[in-house]
Design an enzyme around this catalytic site. Structure first.
Site, PDB file in Angstrom:
ATOM      1  N   ASP A  80      20.488   7.490   3.435  1.00 40.92           N
ATOM      2  CA  ASP A  80      19.801   6.591   4.492  1.00 40.92           C
ATOM      3  C   ASP A  80      19.135   7.190   5.558  1.00 40.92           C
ATOM      4  O   ASP A  80      18.719   6.686   6.777  1.00 40.92           O
ATOM      5  CB  ASP A  80      20.998   5.932   5.164  1.00 40.92           C
ATOM      6  CG  ASP A  80      21.474   4.856   4.391  1.00 40.92           C
ATOM      7  OD1 ASP A  80      20.747   4.047   3.476  1.00 40.92           O
ATOM      8  OD2 ASP A  80      22.956   4.773   4.255  1.00 40.92           O
ATOM      9  N   ASP A  94      18.816  -0.748  -1.936  1.00 33.01           N
ATOM     10  CA  ASP A  94      18.346  -0.560  -0.624  1.00 33.01           C
ATOM     11  C   ASP A  94      17.682   0.810  -0.377  1.00 33.01           C
ATOM     12  O   ASP A  94      16.949   1.028   0.497  1.00 33.01           O
ATOM     13  CB  ASP A  94      19.545  -0.427   0.202  1.00 33.01           C
ATOM     14  CG  ASP A  94      20.855  -1.346  -0.143  1.00 33.01           C
ATOM     15  OD1 ASP A  94      20.814  -2.005  -1.275  1.00 33.01           O
ATOM     16  OD2 ASP A  94      21.815  -1.668   0.778  1.00 33.01           O
TER      17      ASP A  94
HETATM   18  N1  GLY Z   1      22.029  -0.318   3.223  1.00 34.00           N
HETATM   19  C1  GLY Z   1      23.333  -1.305   3.298  1.00 34.00           C
HETATM   20  C2  GLY Z   1      23.061  -2.531   3.649  1.00 34.00           C
HETATM   21  O1  GLY Z   1      22.045  -3.301   3.547  1.00 34.00           O
HETATM   22  O2  GLY Z   1      24.155  -3.488   4.008  1.00 34.00           O
END
Ligand code: GLY
Length: 400
Positions: A120, A179
């Site tokens: 992330d 994501d």
């Molecule tokens: N990337 C984690 C979410 O969207 O909850």
């Protein structure tokens, strides 16, 4: 006689033209007013939130029962959204106190540049340092990001062609969630800033592997694909935060739409543009997309309409559609802009908090992880970040 008919047709066309021009001017005025009202409210809310925030923490959500701001450390995947939103709001308002708070909280994240335990880093470092660098051109921000991009690159597996999302656990060998498309902008930009093409190549390879394996024939996306680390092949699609493995988890669909739109901007590759248009087509014509265009938390949730909406999925989709509209044909452009406008209007009504409430968050009613029974129908920092981004995009791209 012929001449009279010709004149009449000409006059009718001219009147209609003037009428539609006036209509579009008045809806432009209406949107100008709404966008400014939202951004001014956001400025007030972020100043209020600042007062509630402990010095070394970042906002995450809000507990309305206890009237308590829920916070995180810098290692939480959302740590970059608060400084990032502050940078956007500083860009809008030129308010020095917002800049000061943006600088303070951006600096808190510096140590994450060495974090190799998360995928992330794009969210964390690009939303914060990236927006800060865009506005200040501070070289130290650039250096933090380049180090961060190196850390993120250590998670890339060339046999699989992807960055690993979560570290291996008993359930999955090499999990990749949709994501993760969102972290590729960071890598593309770091190639531009550093001259090191490795980052860009990793981003393109990851996007190509996602294009091949994450999407179903109807252009909905799995949340998670697990890969075999020996052969590099896809094992199977799963969900983690969605309703079930074959469902279309709403935020994941928005991440993918945003991700492929952004990757088209970064590369000019038509495959990405086609994918983004196909995803948009799937979402905007989905039988469970409500008229107000604020999605349920999962397009396949079994209890629709008696389930939760996800304002975060709406704000991410809105921001993505505003960009995709720039690259699309006239018909698509109209549809994307109309949808984005509807989303903004609706987020600005029942979803928008009153000033000095909601822990300082602008939006209410998002869903973090429903199957995990966590963050259900609450404010979330990324819902606000992408809402503010969408407002800025609308203002800068469509209201000039
Ligand atoms: N990337 C984690 C979410 O969207 O909850």
């Amino acid at each position: 006689m012929k001449r009279m008919i010709g004149d009449k047709i000409f006059i009718t066309i001219a009147v209609l033209f003037i009428f539609f021009q006036a209509l579009s001017q008045s809806s432009k005025q209406e949107m100008k007013k709404l966008v400014d009202e939202d951004l001014q409210l956001a400025v007030k809310q972020f100043k209020y939130m600042q007062k509630l925030l402990p010095a070394d923490k970042l906002p995450r959500s809000y507990d309305s029962v206890k009237n308590e701001l829920i916070v995180s450390g810098t290692d939480w995947w959302c740590s970059g959204f608060y400084p990032g939103a502050l940078w956007y709001l500083y860009g809008y308002s030129k308010d020095e106190s917002l800049k000061k708070e943006a600088i303070r909280t951006t600096a808190l994240l510096e140590k994450e540049k060495n974090n190799t335990g998360t995928h992330d880093l794009g969210f964390m470092l690009y939303c914060s340092y990236g927006n800060g660098y865009r506005l200040t051109k501070d070289n130290s921000y650039k250096n933090v990001m380049i180090t961060g991009a190196r850390s993120l690159s250590t998670r890339f597996n060339p046999i699989i062609g992807c960055i690993k999302s979560w570290n291996t656990n008993s359930r999955w060998q090499f999990p990749v969630i949709v994501d993760n498309m969102m972290n590729l902008e960071f890598l593309c930009e770091m190639t531009k800033l550093s001259g090191d093409s490795t980052f860009y190549k990793i981003a393109v390879t990851h996007a190509n592997t996602t294009l091949k394996n994450h999407y179903r024939n109807d252009f909905s996306s799995y949340h998670l694909i697990d890969y075999d680390t020996i052969t590099g092949k896809k094992i199977k699609g799963y969900t983690a935060q969605g309703a079930f493995d074959e469902s279309a988890w709403a935020r994941g669909q928005s991440w993918g739409l945003y991700g492929f739109t952004m990757m088209y901007r970064e590369t000019g590759m038509e495959e990405y543009l086609n994918e983004a248009n196909n995803i948009a087509n799937f979402l905007l014509h989905h039988k469970n997309m409500p008229a107000d265009k604020i999605p349920y938390w999962d397009y396949d949730a079994t209890d629709i309409p008696n389930t939760y909406r996800d304002a975060s999925a709406a704000s991410i989709m809105c921001s993505a559609l505003l960009e995709l509209a720039k690259y699309s044909n006239e018909q698509q452009r109209k549809e994307y802009l109309n949808t984005a406008t509807t989303i903004l209007k609706n987020l600005s009504s029942v979803y928008r908090a009153a000033v000095n409430t909601n822990g300082g968050f602008v939006l209410k009613h998002s869903v973090g992880h429903l199957p995990g029974k966590s963050e259900i129908d609450v404010p979330l920092t990324y819902a606000d970040y992408y809402f503010i981004e969408a407002l800025m995009r609308y203002k800068n791209w469509y209201l000039k």
